[in-house]
Design a protein around this motif. Structure first.
Motif, PDB file in Angstrom:
ATOM      1  N   PRO A  32      16.757  36.909 -31.211  1.00  0.00           N
ATOM      2  CA  PRO A  32      17.896  36.253 -30.547  1.00  0.00           C
ATOM      3  C   PRO A  32      18.241  36.861 -29.180  1.00  0.00           C
ATOM      4  N   ILE A  33      18.183  38.173 -29.060  1.00  0.00           N
ATOM      5  CA  ILE A  33      18.493  38.811 -27.780  1.00  0.00           C
ATOM      6  C   ILE A  33      17.408  38.481 -26.758  1.00  0.00           C
ATOM      7  N   SER A  34      16.153  38.516 -27.171  1.00  0.00           N
ATOM      8  CA  SER A  34      15.060  38.149 -26.276  1.00  0.00           C
ATOM      9  C   SER A  34      15.185  36.691 -25.837  1.00  0.00           C
ATOM     10  N   ASP A  35      15.533  35.818 -26.775  1.00  0.00           N
ATOM     11  CA  ASP A  35      15.705  34.396 -26.432  1.00  0.00           C
ATOM     12  C   ASP A  35      16.821  34.216 -25.404  1.00  0.00           C
ATOM     13  N   ARG A  36      17.916  34.959 -25.567  1.00  0.00           N
ATOM     14  CA  ARG A  36      19.024  34.862 -24.615  1.00  0.00           C
ATOM     15  C   ARG A  36      18.613  35.406 -23.247  1.00  0.00           C
ATOM     16  N   ALA A  37      17.871  36.522 -23.248  1.00  0.00           N
ATOM     17  CA  ALA A  37      17.376  37.088 -21.991  1.00  0.00           C
ATOM     18  C   ALA A  37      16.461  36.084 -21.284  1.00  0.00           C
ATOM     19  N   ARG A  38      15.662  35.384 -22.058  1.00  0.00           N
ATOM     20  CA  ARG A  38      14.775  34.366 -21.485  1.00  0.00           C
ATOM     21  C   ARG A  38      15.579  33.206 -20.897  1.00  0.00           C
ATOM     22  N   GLU A  39      16.628  32.757 -21.602  1.00  0.00           N
ATOM     23  CA  GLU A  39      17.482  31.679 -21.087  1.00  0.00           C
ATOM     24  C   GLU A  39      18.091  32.065 -19.740  1.00  0.00           C
ATOM     25  N   ILE A  40      18.543  33.288 -19.632  1.00  0.00           N
ATOM     26  CA  ILE A  40      19.148  33.760 -18.380  1.00  0.00           C
ATOM     27  C   ILE A  40      18.097  33.772 -17.274  1.00  0.00           C
ATOM     28  N   PHE A  41      16.885  34.232 -17.602  1.00  0.00           N
ATOM     29  CA  PHE A  41      15.782  34.237 -16.635  1.00  0.00           C
ATOM     30  C   PHE A  41      15.523  32.817 -16.133  1.00  0.00           C
ATOM     31  N   GLU A  42      15.434  31.870 -17.068  1.00  0.00           N
ATOM     32  CA  GLU A  42      15.135  30.481 -16.699  1.00  0.00           C
ATOM     33  C   GLU A  42      16.269  29.846 -15.895  1.00  0.00           C
ATOM     34  N   TYR A  43      17.493  30.315 -16.065  1.00  0.00           N
ATOM     35  CA  TYR A  43      18.623  29.796 -15.309  1.00  0.00           C
ATOM     36  C   TYR A  43      18.611  30.306 -13.862  1.00  0.00           C
ATOM     37  N   ILE A  44      18.292  31.588 -13.678  1.00  0.00           N
ATOM     38  CA  ILE A  44      18.318  32.207 -12.350  1.00  0.00           C
ATOM     39  C   ILE A  44      17.050  31.903 -11.548  1.00  0.00           C
ATOM     40  N   ALA A  45      15.920  31.807 -12.204  1.00  0.00           N
ATOM     41  CA  ALA A  45      14.612  31.703 -11.545  1.00  0.00           C
ATOM     42  C   ALA A  45      14.499  30.591 -10.500  1.00  0.00           C
ATOM     43  N   PRO A  46      14.948  29.362 -10.774  1.00  0.00           N
ATOM     44  CA  PRO A  46      14.756  28.296  -9.773  1.00  0.00           C
ATOM     45  C   PRO A  46      15.413  28.590  -8.424  1.00  0.00           C
ATOM     46  N   LYS A  47      16.495  29.337  -8.419  1.00  0.00           N
ATOM     47  CA  LYS A  47      17.164  29.677  -7.155  1.00  0.00           C
ATOM     48  C   LYS A  47      16.268  30.532  -6.265  1.00  0.00           C
ATOM     49  N   TYR A  48      15.277  31.189  -6.857  1.00  0.00           N
ATOM     50  CA  TYR A  48      14.349  32.046  -6.121  1.00  0.00           C
ATOM     51  C   TYR A  48      12.936  31.433  -6.064  1.00  0.00           C
ATOM     52  N   HIS A  49      12.816  30.166  -6.414  1.00  0.00           N
ATOM     53  CA  HIS A  49      11.525  29.459  -6.417  1.00  0.00           C
ATOM     54  C   HIS A  49      10.533  30.130  -7.366  1.00  0.00           C
ATOM     55  N   ILE A  50      11.025  30.468  -8.545  1.00  0.00           N
ATOM     56  CA  ILE A  50      10.225  31.137  -9.568  1.00  0.00           C
ATOM     57  C   ILE A  50      10.195  30.258 -10.808  1.00  0.00           C
ATOM     58  N   THR A  51       9.023  30.208 -11.438  1.00  0.00           N
ATOM     59  CA  THR A  51       8.832  29.409 -12.652  1.00  0.00           C
ATOM     60  C   THR A  51       8.281  30.298 -13.757  1.00  0.00           C
ATOM     61  N   LEU A  52       8.970  30.340 -14.873  1.00  0.00           N
ATOM     62  CA  LEU A  52       8.516  31.127 -16.019  1.00  0.00           C
ATOM     63  C   LEU A  52       7.279  30.473 -16.644  1.00  0.00           C
ATOM     64  N   GLU A  53       6.281  31.275 -16.941  1.00  0.00           N
ATOM     65  CA  GLU A  53       5.065  30.800 -17.598  1.00  0.00           C
ATOM     66  C   GLU A  53       4.964  31.295 -19.040  1.00  0.00           C
ATOM     67  N   GLU A  54       5.177  32.588 -19.240  1.00  0.00           N
ATOM     68  CA  GLU A  54       5.069  33.199 -20.570  1.00  0.00           C
ATOM     69  C   GLU A  54       6.151  34.259 -20.722  1.00  0.00           C
ATOM     70  N   TRP A  55       6.577  34.455 -21.967  1.00  0.00           N
ATOM     71  CA  TRP A  55       7.596  35.473 -22.264  1.00  0.00           C
ATOM     72  C   TRP A  55       7.301  36.014 -23.649  1.00  0.00           C
ATOM     73  N   ASN A  56       7.353  37.332 -23.794  1.00  0.00           N
ATOM     74  CA  ASN A  56       7.239  37.945 -25.107  1.00  0.00           C
ATOM     75  C   ASN A  56       7.945  39.296 -25.049  1.00  0.00           C
ATOM     76  N   HIS A  57       8.278  39.815 -26.214  1.00  0.00           N
ATOM     77  CA  HIS A  57       9.021  41.076 -26.242  1.00  0.00           C
ATOM     78  C   HIS A  57       8.556  41.972 -27.375  1.00  0.00           C
ATOM     79  N   ASP A  58       8.868  43.242 -27.230  1.00  0.00           N
ATOM     80  CA  ASP A  58       8.773  44.228 -28.293  1.00  0.00           C
ATOM     81  C   ASP A  58      10.207  44.710 -28.480  1.00  0.00           C
TER      82      ASP A  58
END
Length: 146
Positions: A32-58
Protein backbone atom coordinates in the motif's frame (compact mmCIF):
# COMPACT_ATOMS: atom_id res chain seq x y z
CA UNK A 1 11.21 -2.37 -29.86
CA UNK A 2 10.73 0.96 -28.07
CA UNK A 3 8.99 3.80 -29.85
CA UNK A 4 10.95 7.04 -30.13
CA UNK A 5 9.53 10.14 -28.43
CA UNK A 6 9.48 13.45 -30.23
CA UNK A 7 8.61 17.10 -29.99
CA UNK A 8 8.50 19.87 -32.59
CA UNK A 9 12.27 19.90 -33.15
CA UNK A 10 13.75 16.57 -32.08
CA UNK A 11 13.41 12.83 -31.74
CA UNK A 12 14.71 11.12 -28.62
CA UNK A 13 14.68 8.01 -26.47
CA UNK A 14 15.67 8.87 -22.89
CA UNK A 15 15.12 6.17 -20.29
CA UNK A 16 16.31 6.36 -16.70
CA UNK A 17 16.52 3.91 -13.82
CA UNK A 18 16.01 5.67 -10.48
CA UNK A 19 16.62 4.02 -7.12
CA UNK A 20 15.32 5.76 -4.01
CA UNK A 21 16.20 4.46 -0.55
CA UNK A 22 14.18 4.96 2.63
CA UNK A 23 16.01 7.07 5.23
CA UNK A 24 18.24 4.93 7.47
CA UNK A 25 17.29 1.95 5.26
CA UNK A 26 14.26 1.39 7.48
CA UNK A 27 12.06 -1.45 6.26
CA UNK A 28 8.77 0.43 6.03
CA UNK A 29 7.74 -0.06 2.39
CA UNK A 30 4.85 -2.45 1.86
CA UNK A 31 2.45 -2.74 -1.09
CA UNK A 32 0.00 0.00 0.00
CA UNK A 33 2.77 2.50 0.79
CA UNK A 34 4.58 1.68 -2.46
CA UNK A 35 1.32 2.05 -4.39
CA UNK A 36 0.74 5.47 -2.81
CA UNK A 37 4.33 6.53 -3.58
CA UNK A 38 3.74 5.46 -7.18
CA UNK A 39 0.48 7.48 -7.38
CA UNK A 40 2.33 10.58 -6.20
CA UNK A 41 5.08 9.96 -8.78
CA UNK A 42 2.49 9.63 -11.57
CA UNK A 43 0.78 12.85 -10.43
CA UNK A 44 3.97 14.97 -10.39
CA UNK A 45 5.76 13.41 -13.40
CA UNK A 46 3.78 15.02 -16.27
CA UNK A 47 4.68 18.52 -15.04
CA UNK A 48 8.32 17.60 -15.75
CA UNK A 49 7.63 15.75 -19.04
CA UNK A 50 8.31 12.40 -17.39
CA UNK A 51 6.44 9.15 -18.00
CA UNK A 52 6.57 6.21 -15.61
CA UNK A 53 7.41 2.89 -17.28
CA UNK A 54 8.06 0.44 -14.43
CA UNK A 55 7.87 0.52 -10.64
CA UNK A 56 8.81 -2.05 -8.02
CA UNK A 57 9.87 -1.99 -4.39
CA UNK A 58 11.59 -3.87 -1.62
CA UNK A 59 11.08 -3.10 2.07
CA UNK A 60 13.63 -0.27 2.08
CA UNK A 61 13.90 1.04 -1.50
CA UNK A 62 12.09 1.49 -4.82
CA UNK A 63 13.23 0.93 -8.40
CA UNK A 64 11.68 3.20 -11.00
CA UNK A 65 12.10 3.14 -14.78
CA UNK A 66 10.89 6.29 -16.52
CA UNK A 67 11.11 8.16 -19.81
CA UNK A 68 11.97 11.85 -20.00
CA UNK A 69 12.21 14.67 -22.54
CA UNK A 70 15.48 16.49 -23.15
CA UNK A 71 14.03 19.55 -21.39
CA UNK A 72 13.12 17.57 -18.24
CA UNK A 73 14.89 18.91 -15.17
CA UNK A 74 15.60 15.58 -13.53
CA UNK A 75 17.15 16.77 -10.27
CA UNK A 76 14.32 19.28 -9.72
CA UNK A 77 11.76 16.56 -10.42
CA UNK A 78 13.41 14.08 -8.06
CA UNK A 79 13.60 16.65 -5.27
CA UNK A 80 9.98 17.73 -5.80
CA UNK A 81 8.87 14.09 -5.79
CA UNK A 82 10.84 13.16 -2.69
CA UNK A 83 9.56 16.20 -0.80
CA UNK A 84 5.89 15.72 -1.71
CA UNK A 85 5.89 11.96 -1.22
CA UNK A 86 7.70 12.23 2.14
CA UNK A 87 5.15 14.69 3.44
CA UNK A 88 2.10 12.80 2.17
CA UNK A 89 3.23 9.28 3.07
CA UNK A 90 4.17 10.23 6.63
CA UNK A 91 0.84 12.05 7.02
CA UNK A 92 -1.26 9.22 5.56
CA UNK A 93 0.63 6.37 7.26
CA UNK A 94 1.30 7.60 10.82
CA UNK A 95 2.71 4.20 11.84
CA UNK A 96 5.84 5.09 9.87
CA UNK A 97 6.68 7.76 12.47
CA UNK A 98 7.63 4.97 14.90
CA UNK A 99 10.61 4.14 12.67
CA UNK A 100 11.18 7.50 10.95
CA UNK A 101 10.68 10.23 13.52
CA UNK A 102 12.04 13.16 11.48
CA UNK A 103 10.39 14.78 8.46
CA UNK A 104 12.17 12.96 5.66
CA UNK A 105 10.98 9.61 4.37
CA UNK A 106 13.66 9.17 1.68
CA UNK A 107 17.42 9.24 2.06
CA UNK A 108 18.99 12.45 0.79
CA UNK A 109 20.96 10.56 -1.86
CA UNK A 110 19.62 8.68 -4.86
CA UNK A 111 20.93 6.61 -7.76
CA UNK A 112 19.99 7.69 -11.30
CA UNK A 113 21.24 5.67 -14.26
CA UNK A 114 20.64 6.36 -17.92
CA UNK A 115 19.11 3.38 -19.68
CA UNK A 116 18.96 4.05 -23.41
CA UNK A 117 17.29 1.87 -25.99
CA UNK A 118 20.48 0.53 -27.54
CA UNK A 119 23.51 -1.19 -26.11
CA UNK A 120 26.54 1.07 -25.88
CA UNK A 121 28.51 -1.33 -28.06
CA UNK A 122 25.87 -1.10 -30.80
CA UNK A 123 25.95 2.71 -30.70
CA UNK A 124 29.77 2.75 -30.81
CA UNK A 125 29.74 0.35 -33.76
CA UNK A 126 27.13 2.52 -35.50
CA UNK A 127 29.24 5.66 -34.97
CA UNK A 128 32.39 3.87 -36.15
CA UNK A 129 30.72 2.88 -39.42
CA UNK A 130 29.48 6.37 -40.29
CA UNK A 131 30.97 7.63 -43.54
CA UNK A 132 31.80 4.15 -44.79
CA UNK A 133 30.32 2.83 -48.00
CA UNK A 134 26.77 1.60 -47.49
CA UNK A 135 27.57 -1.98 -48.48
CA UNK A 136 30.34 -2.24 -45.86
CA UNK A 137 29.63 -2.95 -42.15
CA UNK A 138 26.69 -0.56 -42.03
CA UNK A 139 24.18 -0.97 -39.20
CA UNK A 140 20.57 0.00 -39.99
CA UNK A 141 19.25 2.83 -37.80
CA UNK A 142 16.31 0.57 -36.85
CA UNK A 143 18.76 -1.73 -35.02
CA UNK A 144 19.67 1.06 -32.59
CA UNK A 145 16.31 1.10 -30.83
CA UNK A 146 16.22 -2.58 -29.94
Amino acid sequence: MRKLDNNAHSVFLLYYHLILVVKYRKKVLNDPISDRAREIFEYIAPKYHITLEEWNHDEDHVHIMFRAHPKSELSKFINAYKSASSRLIKKEYPEIRQKLWKEMFWSQSFCLLSAGGALIEVICQYIETQGEKKHERSIPVSDLSQ
